[in-house]
Design an enzyme around this catalytic site. Structure first.
Site, PDB file in Angstrom:
ATOM      1  N   THR A  92      -0.507  -0.712   5.721  1.00 27.13           N
ATOM      2  CA  THR A  92      -0.067   0.675   5.505  1.00 27.13           C
ATOM      3  C   THR A  92      -0.959   1.483   4.541  1.00 27.13           C
ATOM      4  O   THR A  92      -0.481   2.420   3.917  1.00 27.13           O
ATOM      5  CB  THR A  92       1.390   0.689   5.004  1.00 27.13           C
ATOM      6  N   GLU A  93      -2.240   1.137   4.458  1.00 22.41           N
ATOM      7  CA  GLU A  93      -3.122   1.959   3.612  1.00 22.41           C
ATOM      8  C   GLU A  93      -3.005   3.437   3.981  1.00 22.41           C
ATOM      9  O   GLU A  93      -2.957   4.314   3.110  1.00 22.41           O
ATOM     10  CB  GLU A  93      -4.589   1.538   3.781  1.00 22.41           C
ATOM     11  N   TYR A 103      -3.310  -5.473  15.713  1.00 23.32           N
ATOM     12  CA  TYR A 103      -3.303  -4.721  14.460  1.00 23.32           C
ATOM     13  C   TYR A 103      -2.836  -3.302  14.803  1.00 23.32           C
ATOM     14  O   TYR A 103      -3.580  -2.493  15.352  1.00 23.32           O
ATOM     15  CB  TYR A 103      -4.686  -4.753  13.787  1.00 23.32           C
ATOM     16  N   ARG A 162       0.858  -1.188   0.000  1.00 22.07           N
ATOM     17  CA  ARG A 162       0.000   0.000   0.000  1.00 22.07           C
ATOM     18  C   ARG A 162       0.890   1.232   0.000  1.00 22.07           C
ATOM     19  O   ARG A 162       0.639   2.204  -0.689  1.00 22.07           O
ATOM     20  CB  ARG A 162      -0.916  -0.026   1.211  1.00 22.07           C
ATOM     21  N   GLU A 166      -9.574 -12.670   2.538  1.00 21.85           N
ATOM     22  CA  GLU A 166     -10.467 -11.706   1.894  1.00 21.85           C
ATOM     23  C   GLU A 166     -10.594 -11.943   0.380  1.00 21.85           C
ATOM     24  O   GLU A 166     -10.250 -11.065  -0.406  1.00 21.85           O
ATOM     25  CB  GLU A 166      -9.952 -10.283   2.168  1.00 21.85           C
ATOM     26  N   TRP A 187      -6.043 -13.894  12.227  1.00 18.74           N
ATOM     27  CA  TRP A 187      -6.091 -12.425  12.253  1.00 18.74           C
ATOM     28  C   TRP A 187      -7.447 -11.887  12.645  1.00 18.74           C
ATOM     29  O   TRP A 187      -7.545 -10.803  13.200  1.00 18.74           O
ATOM     30  CB  TRP A 187      -5.655 -11.847  10.898  1.00 18.74           C
ATOM     31  N   HIS A 219      -6.509 -10.331  -3.388  1.00 14.74           N
ATOM     32  CA  HIS A 219      -5.514  -9.241  -3.282  1.00 14.74           C
ATOM     33  C   HIS A 219      -4.487  -9.330  -4.416  1.00 14.74           C
ATOM     34  O   HIS A 219      -3.287  -9.225  -4.202  1.00 14.74           O
ATOM     35  CB  HIS A 219      -4.815  -9.287  -1.908  1.00 14.74           C
ATOM     36  N   ASP A 257      -2.100  -0.935  12.923  1.00 10.54           N
ATOM     37  CA  ASP A 257      -2.610   0.186  12.114  1.00 10.54           C
ATOM     38  C   ASP A 257      -3.862   0.771  12.767  1.00 10.54           C
ATOM     39  O   ASP A 257      -4.340   1.821  12.347  1.00 10.54           O
ATOM     40  CB  ASP A 257      -2.902  -0.249  10.658  1.00 10.54           C
ATOM     41  N   ASP A 282       0.007  -7.067  -3.469  1.00 10.36           N
ATOM     42  CA  ASP A 282      -1.384  -6.756  -3.107  1.00 10.36           C
ATOM     43  C   ASP A 282      -2.052  -6.012  -4.250  1.00 10.36           C
ATOM     44  O   ASP A 282      -1.421  -5.744  -5.281  1.00 10.36           O
ATOM     45  CB  ASP A 282      -1.449  -5.959  -1.785  1.00 10.36           C
TER      46      ASP A 282
HETATM   47  C1  ACM Z   1      -5.937  -9.218   6.770  1.00 15.80           C
HETATM   48  O1  ACM Z   1      -5.877  -8.290   7.591  1.00 15.80           O
HETATM   49  N1  ACM Z   1      -6.730  -9.117   5.711  1.00 15.80           N
HETATM   50  C2  ACM Z   1      -5.135 -10.419   6.913  1.00 15.80           C
END
Ligand code: ACM
Ligand code: ZN
Length: 554
Positions: free
Chosen positions: A491-492, A438, A179, A347, A413, A283, A440, A208
Site C-alpha cells: 500500500t505504498e 501483485y 505503508r 529485501e 513472490w 524492513h 498493487d 515495516d
Molecule cells: C516483497 O514484495 N518484498 C515481498
C-alpha cells in the site's frame, strides 16, 4: 462448462443461467424453478455451531448503503444497486425453513453440497467451514435472482445440485497496513470481501520501515515512535522532484490486543485464519527508530518517509536483538493462535552487517562464511524459537538464500521461480508471484490513458492473473508442496480503503477461481461469470471495483 448463454424458458417461468465464481466442482441443473420469499428467509440449522453460521450469514446479507451512485472524497465512485435481499430468520422447526443447514461427515472439511429443489434448499458441509462456503455460493445466486425479479415478487432460482470443494487449503490475501493504515472496520470489510471470494487466509503485514502497527506491551515505543513518520513521499518513488507532503502520518495508527481479538473473532466467524507478519531482519526501520540499539549503528534512525529498501536492518550480532524479537514474538503468539507466523525475510541488504563488529564476531563464532548465512542464522534461531512454541514459519523466497530449513514454508513472490526451487527441495510453498498476483500493479496496459490512479508500476491484467498455473513446471512430488496461492496488495501508493478495493476488485475473482477451482474455464467464460455474478455482488454491497474489464479495457 457452467454458464448457459442466456436464460431458458420452462413453461412460463424463466430459468436463470447459473453463474458462479469460483466455478464449482460440479453443477447438475434439474431444470426446475425454485421459489423463495423475497422478504424473509427462514433458516434451520442442525446444531448450535450451525445456528451461529446462519446468524453470521444473515448479518452478511445486510445491505450497507442506499441504492445510487456516489462520488467519494477519495476520488472513487461507489455504485450501489437497487437489489434487496431477504432478511434471514432462524427457524426452530425444520418444517418452517426455506433453507436447511447440516453437517455431512462424508464430505471434506471445506467441501459442501448445495441442493436447490422445489421442496427444499439444503446446504450440507463437511464442517461449519464447508457450510459457510456453500452459503457464499447461495449469496451469489440470491443476488442474481433478486436482480432478475421485480420488487415484492418471489425470488426464482434454478433447481440444481452443486458439489464443491477447494483445490487448495491455503487461499490467501495479504494486506499491508504499514505503508498506509486501515481501521478495524476496514480490515473487517476486507475479510468480508475475502469471504465472498472463498478466500480463507489473511496475511496481515504489521511491521515495516514506514510504520509499526501492532502494540507490544513490553516495547511501548514501537507504537509511540514507530507508528509515526514525519512526512510521506509525494508521487512516485522515482520522481525526485515531487518532494514530501510535510504532514506526519500514523499517530495512533496501530492495533491493540483488543483490536486484534475483535478482528480474529470476526475472521473466525467467516472461516478466515489470520497470519501475522513480523518482518525481520530487513524492513525494520520503524523498530530501529523506536529502539536504536536494535541496529548495527545504534543511532540516527527515523521512521522511513519514502518507499523502497533501507540499508538499516536488525543487527544480528547483538544478543539484545534476539531478546527483543523473542519478546515480540511471545506477545504476537499470545494474540494470534495461527499455526503459522510470517517472519518476512525479504529485501535485506547486508551492508551494515559488513561494517558491524558485533555482526562480524557472530559470523566468526558461528563459522558463517557470508552475510546471507548470517541472515540464515537469524532465521534458523527464530524458527527454532517459534517451533518450540508449537508454531511454524513462513518467509518470503529470499529465505532460500541463507540455507532454508526443510520445515519453513516459502512464499514465492519474485515470480514462481523461488516456489519451484523450494517445492523441489521439499519445502511447502505458497505461490504469490508478483507477475500474476501483485495487485498493487496497474491493471491496464495504458494506465495513464485509462485513468488509473498513481501506482507502483507493473502490469497485471485480470486475464494475466487468470492465466496463472500454480503447478507449472512441477512434477507430482513437488506439486504436493504447493499449499496454495495468495494475492499481495502493498500500500505504498494506496492511502485509502476505497483505493485498496479498486486494486483488489475484480482481480480477487481470478485469485478466487485459481485458488478454489480444480478446473478453470476459458477467460471469456470466466469474465462472463464475473460480470453476471460478482459485479452484482460488488454493487449490492457497494464495494469499490475497477471498471476497466467491464468496459472492455485491459
Ligand atoms: C516483497 O514484495 N518484498 C515481498
Ligand atoms: Zn550488527
Amino acid at each position: 462448462m457452467i454458464a448457459c448463454a442466456a436464460s431458458c424458458i420452462i413453461g412460463s417461468a424463466q430459468l436463470q443461467a447459473v453463474n458462479i465464481v469460483p466455478v464449482p466442482t460440479s453443477v447438475k441443473e434439474t431444470r426446475t424453478i425454485v421459489r423463495l420469499p423475497s422478504d424473509r428467509l427462514g433458516v434451520h440449522a442442525a446444531d448450535k455451531q450451525l445456528r451461529h453460521v446462519a446468524q453470521v450469514w444473515g448479518e452478511s446479507l445486510e445491505k450497507p448503503y442506499e441504492a445510487g451512485t456516489v462520488e467519494l472524497e477519495s476520488g472513487f465512485e461507489r455504485i450501489v444497486s437497487p437489489v434487496v435481499l431477504p432478511e434471514v430468520r432462524l427457524c426452530g422447526r425444520e418444517s418452517d425453513a426455506d433453507v436447511r443447514l447440516a453437517i455431512d461427515d462424508s464430505l471434506g472439511d471445506e467441501a459442501y453440497v448445495l441442493e436447490i429443489a422445489p421442496e427444499s434448499v439444503v446446504v450440507r458441509g463437511g464442517s461449519a467451514a464447508g457450510v459457510w462456503w456453500g452459503l457464499q455460493t447461495m449469496t451469489q445466486l440470491l443476488v442474481q435472482a433478486a436482480e432478475a425479479s421485480s420488487p415484492g415478487q418471489d425470488l426464482q432460482l434454478s433447481g440444481l445440485v452443486i458439489n464443491d470443494s477447494p483445490r487448495f487449503a491455503y487461499r490467501g490475501a495479504h494486506l499491508d497496513c504499514c505503508r498506509h493504515f486501515f481501521t478495524v472496520d476496514e480490515v473487517k470489510k476486507f475479510i468480508d470481501i475475502m469471504s465472498l471470494h472463498k478466500l480463507n487466509t489473511l496475511h496481515w503485514h504489521l511491521t515495516d520501515d514506514q510504520g509499526w502497527r501492532i502494540e507490544i506491551r513490553k516495547y511501548p515505543l514501537l507504537t509511540k515512535i514507530g507508528a509515526v513518520r514525519a512526512e510521506t513521499k509525494v508521487g512516485h518513488y522515482d520522481d525526485t522532484e515531487a518532494g514530501y507532503d510535510g504532514t506526519p502520518y500514523g499517530e495512533g495508527c496501530y492495533y491493540t490486543a483488543k483490536d486484534v481479538k475483535e478482528i480474529l473473532e470476526y475472521a473466525s466467524d467467516r472461516q478466515v485464519t489470520v497470519i501475522p507478519e513480523i518482518e525481520m531482519p530487513g524492513h525494520a526501520v520503524a523498530a530501529l527508530a523506536s529502539y536504536p540499539w536494535l541496529g548495527c549503528r545504534g543511532e540516527g534512525y527515523e521512521v522511513r518517509e519514502t518507499w523502497g529498501i533501507s540499508d538499516d536492518v536488525f543487527c544480528i550480532g547483538k544478543e539484545s536483538t534476539f531478546d527483543f524479537l523473542e519478546d515480540v514474538l511471545d506477545e504476537v503468539c499470545e494474540m494470534f493462535p495461527s499455526e503459522y507466523i510470517h517472519i518476512g525475510g525479504d529485501e535485506c541488504p547486508s551492508i551494515r552487517w559488513k561494517d558491524c563488529p558485533d555482526c562480524r564476531k557472530r559470523m566468526e563464532s558461528e563459522g558463517l562464511e557470508s552475510e546471507r548465512q548470517l541472515q540464515g542464522y537469524l532465521l534458523h534461531r527464530i524458527e527454532q524459537y517459534l517451533n518450540a512454541k508449537g508454531r511454524k514459519i513462513i518467509g518470503w523466497d529470499e529465505i532460500l538464500e541463507g540455507g532454508v530449513t526443510p520445515t519453513a514454508t516459502v512464499m514465492s513472490w519474485r515470480g514462481p521461480k523461488g516456489g519451484i526451487t523450494a517445492a523441489n527441495k521439499g519445502n511447502d510453498v505458497v505461490m504469490t508471484p508478483n507477475n500474476y498476483f501483485y495487485l498493487d500493479y496497474y491493471q491496464t496496459a495504458d494506465p495513464k490513458k485509462n485513468g488509473e490512479p498513481q501506482g507502483i508500476g507493473g502490469y497485471v491484467s485480470l486475464e494475466k492473473s487468470y492465466s496463472f498455473d500454480p503447478y507449472d513446471r512441477l512434477d507430482d512430488n513437488a506439486r504436493k508442496h504447493i499449499k496454495g496461492i495468495q494475492a499481495n496488495t502493498w500500500t505504498e501508493y494506496i492511502a485509502t480503503f476505497d483505493h485498496l478495493q479498486h486494486m483488489d476488485l475484480p482481480r480477487f475473482s481470478a485469485l478466487s477461481e485459481i485458488a478454489w477451482s480444480s478446473g478453470k474455464t476459458s477467460y471469456e467464460d470466466f469474465l462472463g461469470r464475473v460480470t453476471a455474478s460478482l459485479k452484482p455482488l460488488y454493487e449490492y454491497y457497494g464495494f469499490i471495483y475497477a471498471p476497466y474489464v467491464f468496459e472492455g479495457i485491459e
